[in-house]
Design a protein around this motif. Structure first.
Motif, mmCIF file in Angstrom:
data_model
loop_
_atom_site.group_PDB
_atom_site.id
_atom_site.type_symbol
_atom_site.label_atom_id
_atom_site.label_comp_id
_atom_site.label_asym_id
_atom_site.label_seq_id
_atom_site.Cartn_x
_atom_site.Cartn_y
_atom_site.Cartn_z
ATOM 1 N N ARG A 1 -88.232 -33.261 32.586
ATOM 2 C CA ARG A 1 -88.002 -34.641 32.189
ATOM 3 C C ARG A 1 -87.970 -35.573 33.401
ATOM 4 O O ARG A 1 -87.321 -35.298 34.391
ATOM 5 C CB ARG A 1 -86.654 -34.685 31.469
ATOM 6 C CG ARG A 1 -86.080 -36.045 31.197
ATOM 7 C CD ARG A 1 -84.679 -35.883 30.619
ATOM 8 N NE ARG A 1 -84.087 -37.179 30.283
ATOM 9 C CZ ARG A 1 -83.390 -37.905 31.144
ATOM 10 N NH1 ARG A 1 -83.186 -37.506 32.366
ATOM 11 N NH2 ARG A 1 -82.879 -39.064 30.757
ATOM 12 N N ASN B 1 -87.131 -39.970 18.704
ATOM 13 C CA ASN B 1 -86.004 -40.298 19.587
ATOM 14 C C ASN B 1 -86.204 -39.812 21.015
ATOM 15 O O ASN B 1 -85.652 -40.391 21.946
ATOM 16 C CB ASN B 1 -84.711 -39.666 19.052
ATOM 17 C CG ASN B 1 -84.177 -40.438 17.873
ATOM 18 O OD1 ASN B 1 -84.596 -41.564 17.641
ATOM 19 N ND2 ASN B 1 -83.277 -39.826 17.129
ATOM 20 N N GLN B 2 -86.948 -38.722 21.180
ATOM 21 C CA GLN B 2 -87.142 -38.198 22.534
ATOM 22 C C GLN B 2 -87.999 -39.149 23.375
ATOM 23 O O GLN B 2 -87.963 -39.103 24.584
ATOM 24 C CB GLN B 2 -87.790 -36.810 22.510
ATOM 25 C CG GLN B 2 -87.035 -35.785 21.674
ATOM 26 C CD GLN B 2 -85.556 -35.746 21.983
ATOM 27 O OE1 GLN B 2 -85.141 -35.757 23.134
ATOM 28 N NE2 GLN B 2 -84.732 -35.735 20.940
ATOM 29 N N PHE B 3 -88.786 -39.986 22.699
ATOM 30 C CA PHE B 3 -89.659 -40.902 23.426
ATOM 31 C C PHE B 3 -89.121 -42.325 23.430
ATOM 32 O O PHE B 3 -89.259 -43.045 24.405
ATOM 33 C CB PHE B 3 -91.068 -40.888 22.812
ATOM 34 C CG PHE B 3 -91.748 -39.559 22.954
ATOM 35 C CD1 PHE B 3 -92.505 -39.280 24.070
ATOM 36 C CD2 PHE B 3 -91.602 -38.576 21.993
ATOM 37 C CE1 PHE B 3 -93.122 -38.052 24.224
ATOM 38 C CE2 PHE B 3 -92.212 -37.342 22.131
ATOM 39 C CZ PHE B 3 -92.967 -37.077 23.253
ATOM 40 N N LYS B 4 -88.512 -42.736 22.313
ATOM 41 C CA LYS B 4 -88.099 -44.127 22.194
ATOM 42 C C LYS B 4 -86.588 -44.301 22.158
ATOM 43 O O LYS B 4 -86.095 -45.403 21.955
ATOM 44 C CB LYS B 4 -88.723 -44.747 20.942
ATOM 45 C CG LYS B 4 -90.198 -45.111 21.188
ATOM 46 C CD LYS B 4 -90.980 -45.235 19.911
ATOM 47 C CE LYS B 4 -90.803 -46.567 19.238
ATOM 48 N NZ LYS B 4 -91.555 -46.651 17.975
ATOM 49 N N GLY B 5 -85.818 -43.238 22.338
ATOM 50 C CA GLY B 5 -84.372 -43.340 22.287
ATOM 51 C C GLY B 5 -83.737 -43.122 23.649
ATOM 52 O O GLY B 5 -84.440 -42.914 24.643
ATOM 53 N N ASN B 6 -82.409 -43.139 23.677
ATOM 54 C CA ASN B 6 -81.648 -42.986 24.919
ATOM 55 C C ASN B 6 -82.107 -41.825 25.788
ATOM 56 O O ASN B 6 -82.133 -41.918 27.001
ATOM 57 C CB ASN B 6 -80.165 -42.717 24.631
ATOM 58 C CG ASN B 6 -79.497 -43.821 23.848
ATOM 59 O OD1 ASN B 6 -78.686 -43.555 22.988
ATOM 60 N ND2 ASN B 6 -79.842 -45.057 24.138
ATOM 61 N N ALA B 7 -82.439 -40.680 25.133
ATOM 62 C CA ALA B 7 -82.605 -39.441 25.891
ATOM 63 C C ALA B 7 -83.807 -39.470 26.838
ATOM 64 O O ALA B 7 -83.774 -38.847 27.895
ATOM 65 C CB ALA B 7 -82.740 -38.257 24.929
ATOM 66 N N ARG B 8 -84.859 -40.215 26.456
ATOM 67 C CA ARG B 8 -86.082 -40.283 27.272
ATOM 68 C C ARG B 8 -86.546 -38.891 27.677
ATOM 69 O O ARG B 8 -86.857 -38.649 28.841
ATOM 70 C CB ARG B 8 -85.850 -41.088 28.550
ATOM 71 C CG ARG B 8 -85.492 -42.530 28.332
ATOM 72 C CD ARG B 8 -85.732 -43.355 29.570
ATOM 73 N NE ARG B 8 -84.817 -43.144 30.660
ATOM 74 C CZ ARG B 8 -83.796 -43.939 30.950
ATOM 75 N NH1 ARG B 8 -83.546 -44.993 30.214
ATOM 76 N NH2 ARG B 8 -83.022 -43.689 31.979
ATOM 77 N N ASN B 9 -86.546 -37.970 26.733
ATOM 78 C CA ASN B 9 -86.861 -36.580 27.062
ATOM 79 C C ASN B 9 -88.240 -36.217 26.529
ATOM 80 O O ASN B 9 -88.380 -35.503 25.541
ATOM 81 C CB ASN B 9 -85.776 -35.667 26.468
ATOM 82 C CG ASN B 9 -85.747 -34.317 27.129
ATOM 83 O OD1 ASN B 9 -86.654 -33.965 27.883
ATOM 84 N ND2 ASN B 9 -84.716 -33.546 26.839
ATOM 85 N N TRP B 10 -89.279 -36.714 27.209
ATOM 86 C CA TRP B 10 -90.642 -36.500 26.731
ATOM 87 C C TRP B 10 -91.010 -35.026 26.615
ATOM 88 O O TRP B 10 -91.597 -34.612 25.621
ATOM 89 C CB TRP B 10 -91.654 -37.197 27.645
ATOM 90 C CG TRP B 10 -91.620 -38.680 27.616
ATOM 91 C CD1 TRP B 10 -90.559 -39.477 27.235
ATOM 92 C CD2 TRP B 10 -92.670 -39.582 27.972
ATOM 93 N NE1 TRP B 10 -90.897 -40.794 27.347
ATOM 94 C CE2 TRP B 10 -92.176 -40.900 27.802
ATOM 95 C CE3 TRP B 10 -93.964 -39.391 28.430
ATOM 96 C CZ2 TRP B 10 -92.954 -42.018 28.076
ATOM 97 C CZ3 TRP B 10 -94.744 -40.512 28.702
ATOM 98 C CH2 TRP B 10 -94.241 -41.806 28.520
ATOM 99 N N THR C 1 -86.813 -39.171 35.170
ATOM 100 C CA THR C 1 -85.602 -39.986 34.983
ATOM 101 C C THR C 1 -85.861 -41.247 34.177
ATOM 102 O O THR C 1 -85.002 -41.693 33.432
ATOM 103 C CB THR C 1 -84.996 -40.409 36.334
ATOM 104 O OG1 THR C 1 -86.060 -40.630 37.244
ATOM 105 C CG2 THR C 1 -84.051 -39.380 36.869
ATOM 106 N N LEU C 2 -87.034 -41.854 34.347
ATOM 107 C CA LEU C 2 -87.320 -43.094 33.620
ATOM 108 C C LEU C 2 -88.307 -42.840 32.486
ATOM 109 O O LEU C 2 -89.132 -43.670 32.163
ATOM 110 C CB LEU C 2 -87.883 -44.147 34.576
ATOM 111 C CG LEU C 2 -86.929 -44.633 35.668
ATOM 112 C CD1 LEU C 2 -87.655 -45.515 36.656
ATOM 113 C CD2 LEU C 2 -85.763 -45.391 35.060
ATOM 114 N N ILE D 1 -86.329 -36.959 15.070
ATOM 115 C CA ILE D 1 -85.891 -36.281 16.288
ATOM 116 C C ILE D 1 -86.958 -36.410 17.373
ATOM 117 O O ILE D 1 -86.664 -36.717 18.525
ATOM 118 C CB ILE D 1 -85.621 -34.784 16.001
ATOM 119 C CG1 ILE D 1 -84.575 -34.635 14.901
ATOM 120 C CG2 ILE D 1 -85.189 -34.058 17.260
ATOM 121 C CD1 ILE D 1 -83.192 -35.057 15.267
#
Lengths: 298, 348
Positions: free
Chosen positions: A53, A257-266, A55-56, A254
C-alpha cells in the motif's frame, strides 16, 4: 436438440472452423476492445494485488502476499456469501418476472413486439442513479406509496419501506430485469411454434409442453440472462447504499472503500477483486464443463 | 453536502460539457481546479473569469481519496486542489504541495486566528482554509423530546432504527474515542480495540449510513436524529427550525477544507490569483450563502445577515471542544477493518 446446444457449443467446443484472414480483420475491433478494457485492467489488478500500500493511495513496488492473507478473513467470507445470497434472490426474481414478459413479447405480433421491446428499454434513457433515487421518493416515509396507501385508508401508519433489505432486492430486480428479458426474448423469438403444437398434439398438457419443450428450447436465453443478472448484481453497491442505507456491506462496497475510503488500500482492493474474479471464472468453468459432459452423455 | 450525490456531479458534468462546447477555442490563460462537488458556487468562478480573463476548468470529486487517486494518475495537471486538513498534512509530509507565495496573497489576513497554528499546517505555508465545519448531532425536535447532548444520548435503544450517521469509519471511531475520554487523534491498535465493544452496541441501532447527503433521510422523515456534517445540519435548519444542531459535549471533529497548489502545477500564478480572489470578503460571503459552513474568513462573516450568523450549525454558540484530524497513516487500514467487522456482525 441441436438448437439447444448451439449457444454453448460456440463457446465451449472446438467444432467451428478457425477464422481466416478476413475473419481476424473483422474481429480486430472487438479484440482491441477486450484487450484494452478487460485483459489490461484485470492484469493491472492482478499485479497490484501483490504489491504494498502507498501512503497516499496507489502502490509501492514491493512484492507481498499479505493482501491475500487479509482476504482470507471470516468477515469477508460472510460478506461474499451475503452478496451471493442477494444476487441469487435477484436472479431468481428476475427470472420469474422476466420469463413471462419475454415470452409474451416474443410471441406477440411484429408491430406490438417492437413497441413492447421499446418499453423494456425506455428506462435506459435515464441514468441508473437517477432511477434509483426516484425509488427513494416512492418508498420514503412520506413518499408516494405511503401517501397513496394512507389516503386510501389501507394503512394507518406509514410503512417502513425504504432502507430495508426488501428495498435493496426491489432496487436490484428493477435494475437488472431488462437484462433477463432481452436474452430470453431472443430465444423465444426463434422458438418454432410447430414444435409446441406437436407436443400438444402428442398429448402433452400445457405444463408438460412448457417444461419439456419450451424451457429447453429457450435455455440459451435463460443461461445468458442468469449470467447477465447474477454477475453484475454481485458487484453492484450503489443500490445497497441508496436504497438500503448502506447498513450491510456488499462485497462491492468493501472493494470501493479500499480505493475511495479512508483506508486507501489499493493492493487489498485489488486482491479482493482478483479473488472474486478467480472464484467466478472457476465456477463458470465448472458449470460449462458439466454442461458439455451432459451433452456428450446424451 | 460535501460529498454530495452523484446526481449533482452528473448534472454538473453535463453542464460543463455544454459550456465547454459553447466556449470559443482560444489560447486564453486557464487554471485546472479540482474541488469538492457542491462546494464552489458557479457564480464565483464565472466572476473570477470575467475579472481576470483566466478560464477555470473545474473538476469535482466526492472524497479526498478519490482526489488523491486522480491527482497522482497525472492525467490532468491540476493547479488547485481542495483537500481536508489531515490530507494536507499527509501531502506535505510527502512533499507533494507547493509552498505558497504569501506576497501574492494579501487577503490571507482575513483568515481568523482560530484557523492558524493548527497542526496540519501551523503557519499556513502550504494551504489556505476555504471552508470549515464540524461533525455534530442533529435532532428532529418534533420527534425527539429528550435532550440529546452527547454521543451516548444518540445511541440509545429507544432510538433504534431512527438514526443516520456518516458512512465514515474514521469518524465513527473518533466519536467512540471522545466518548471514552481518549484523545481523538490517538488512533492506534490498542485504542481501536478498546472502543470496539462500544461501537458494537452502537451500529445495530443505526438505520442509515450516508456521507453524501445525510440530510435526505432526516428531511424525508425516515430517521429522527443523526450525526452529520454541520453544513448538512445548517441546510436542514434553514428548511425547518425543528432540526436542531448540537456539538457533542464529549468533543467533536472540526474539519477544514483548504485550497492548495500541488507540486508541479503548471499555472501557479493563476492559482494564487484564484486563492486571493476567494479570500476577498465579498466573494467569500457568496460561498457562505450558498454552502452554510463555518467561514474561516472573519471579514466575510461580518457581511452575513444576523440570521445567517445565528444558525447554530454554521456558527455553534459557546466554546465547544473541537479537534482537527491528523494524518493517521497505516492505522487507517485497521480502522477500516474494525468498522467492516462490526458492521458485518451488526447487520447479520
Amino acid at each position: 436438440m441441436r438448437q439447444e446446444s448451439t449457444a454453448f457449443a460456440a463457446t465451449v467446443t472446438g467444432r467451428q472452423r478457425p477464422p481466416g484472414g478476413t475473419g481476424w480483420l473483422l474481429l480486430a475491433p472487438l479484440l482491441v476492445w477486450v484487450v484494452a478494457f478487460v485483459v489490461a485492467p484485470a492484469a493491472i489488478m492482478l499485479v497490484y494485488s501483490f504489491l504494498k500500500r502507498g501512503t497516499l493511495g496507489g502502490v509501492v513496488w514491493e512484492f507481498t502476499l499479505d493482501n491475500y492473507a487479509a482476504v482470507a478473513d471470516p468477515t469477508y467470507l460472510t460478506i461474499v456469501i451475503r452478496s451471493m445470497v442477494f444476487a441469487t434472490i435477484t436472479t431468481l426474481l428476475c427470472l420469474a418476472a422476466g420469463y413471462p414478459v419475454a415470452y409474451l413479447i416474443g410471441r406477440a405480433s411484429e408491430e406490438r413486439r417492437n413497441l413492447l421491446l421499446m418499453l423494456v428499454m425506455v428506462p435506459f434513457w435515464t441514468s441508473f442513479l437517477i432511477r434509483t433515487y426516484a425509488w427513494v421518493t416512492i418508498l420514503k416515509n412520506q413518499g408516494l406509496l405511503n401517501s397513496v396507501l394512507l389516503g386510501l385508508g389501507v394503512i394507518g401508519e406509514p410503512l417502513e419501506l425504504l432502507y430495508t433489505r426488501g428495498a435493496v432486492i426491489l432496487g436490484l430486480v428493477y435494475t437488472f430485469l431488462p437484462f433477463m428479458i432481452l436474452p430470453i426474448y431472443s430465444s423465444v423469438e426463434k422458438l418454432d411454434g410447430a414444435l409446441i403444437e406437436a407436443a400438444l398434439d402428442l398429448g402433452a398438457g400445457p405444463l408438460r409442453a412448457f417444461a419439456r419443450v419450451i424451457v429447453p428450447l429457450t435455455s440459451p436465453g435463460i443461461a445468458a440472462g442468469v449470467l447477465l443478472v447474477f454477475v453484475p448484481a454481485l458487484g453492484i453497491y450503489a443500490v445497497n447504499d441508496i436504497m438500503g442505507g448502506g447498513r450491510v456491506d456488499m462485497i462491492g462496497n468493501i472493494i470501493e472503500n479500499q480505493f475511495k475510503g479512508n483506508a486507501r488500500n489499493w493492493p487489498f482492493g485489488a486482491a479482493l477483486g482478483t479473488a472474486m474474479l478467480v472464484a467466478f471464472a472457476f465456477s463458470y468453468w465448472l458449470a460449462s464443463r458439466r454442461q458439455r459432459l451432459a451433452e456428450f452423455g446424451r | 453536502m460535501r460529498r454530495m450525490t452523484c446526481i449533482a456531479v452528473a448534472a454538473a458534468m453535463a453542464a460543463t460539457l455544454l459550456l465547454a462546447g459553447g466556449r470559443p477555442a482560444g489560447a486564453a490563460e486557464s487554471i485546472n481546479l479540482f474541488g469538492w462537488s457542491e462546494y464552489i458556487p458557479q457564480s464565483v468562478i464565472d466572476d473570477f473569469t470575467k475579472e481576470t480573463g483566466i478560464e477555470v476548468n473545474y473538476e469535482m470529486y466526492a472524497s479526498n481519496e478519490e482526489m488523491l487517486a486522480k491527482l497522482f494518475s497525472g492525467a490532468t495537471k491540476y493547479d488547485l486542489i481542495q483537500p481536508s486538513e489531515y490530507v494536507i498534512e499527509a501531502l506535505t509530509k510527502e512533499g507533494k504541495l507547493e509552498k505558497l507565495d504569501v506576497v501574492e496573497l494579501p487577503n490571507l489576513k482575513n483568515i481568523g486566528p482560530e484557523f492558524r497554528g493548527l497542526p496540519h499546517d501551523p503557519k499556513l505555508e502550504y494551504s489556505v482554509p476555504y471552508m470549515s465545519g464540524t461533525v455534530g448531532i442533529v435532532v428532529n425536535t418534533e420527534k425527539v423530546k429528550d435532550p440529546v447532548t452527547g454521543y451516548r444520548d444518540v445511541f440509545q435503544e429507544k432510538y433504534k432504527g431512527r438514526i443516520v450517521i456518516l458512512d465514515d469509519p474514521l469518524e465513527i471511531v473518533t466519536w467512540a474515542l471522545h466518548t471514552e475520554g481518549l484523545p481523538p487523534n490517538a488512533v492506534n491498535k490498542e485504542n481501536v480495540e478498546k472502543v470496539k465493544p462500544m461501537i458494537a452496541t452502537w451500529l445495530p441501532l443505526v438505520k442509515v449510513y450516508d456521507s453524501d447527503s445525510p440530510k435526505t433521510a432526516l428531511l424525508n422523515g425516515d430517521v429522527d436524529l443523526g450525526i452529520v456534517w454541520s453544513g448538512e445540519a445548517a441546510l436542514l435548519y434553514n428548511e425547518n427550525k425543528k432540526f436542531q444542531y448540537t456539538l457533542p459535549k464529549e468533543g467533536a471533529h472540526r474539519f477544514i477544507d483548504n485550497l492548495a497548489i500541488p507540486k508541479g502545477a503548471p499555472n501557479k500564478t493563476g492559482a494564487h490569483k484564484f486563492i486571493n480572489y476567494v479570500l476577498r470578503p465579498e466573494v467569500s460571503v457568496k460561498i457562505s450563502k450558498e454552502f452554510p459552513y463555518t467561514n474561516p474568513n472573519v471579514e466575510a462573516r461580518k457581511l452575513l445577515t444576523p440570521e445567517e450568523r445565528a444558525n447554530p450549525a454554521s456558527y455553534p454558540p459557546g466554546n465547544p471542544k473541537l479537534d482537527t484530524f491528523r494524518d493517521i497513516g497505516e492505522n487507517a487500514v485497521l480502522v477500516d477493518k474494525a468498522i467492516t467487522d462490526l458492521k458485518a456482525k451488526s447487520g447479520a
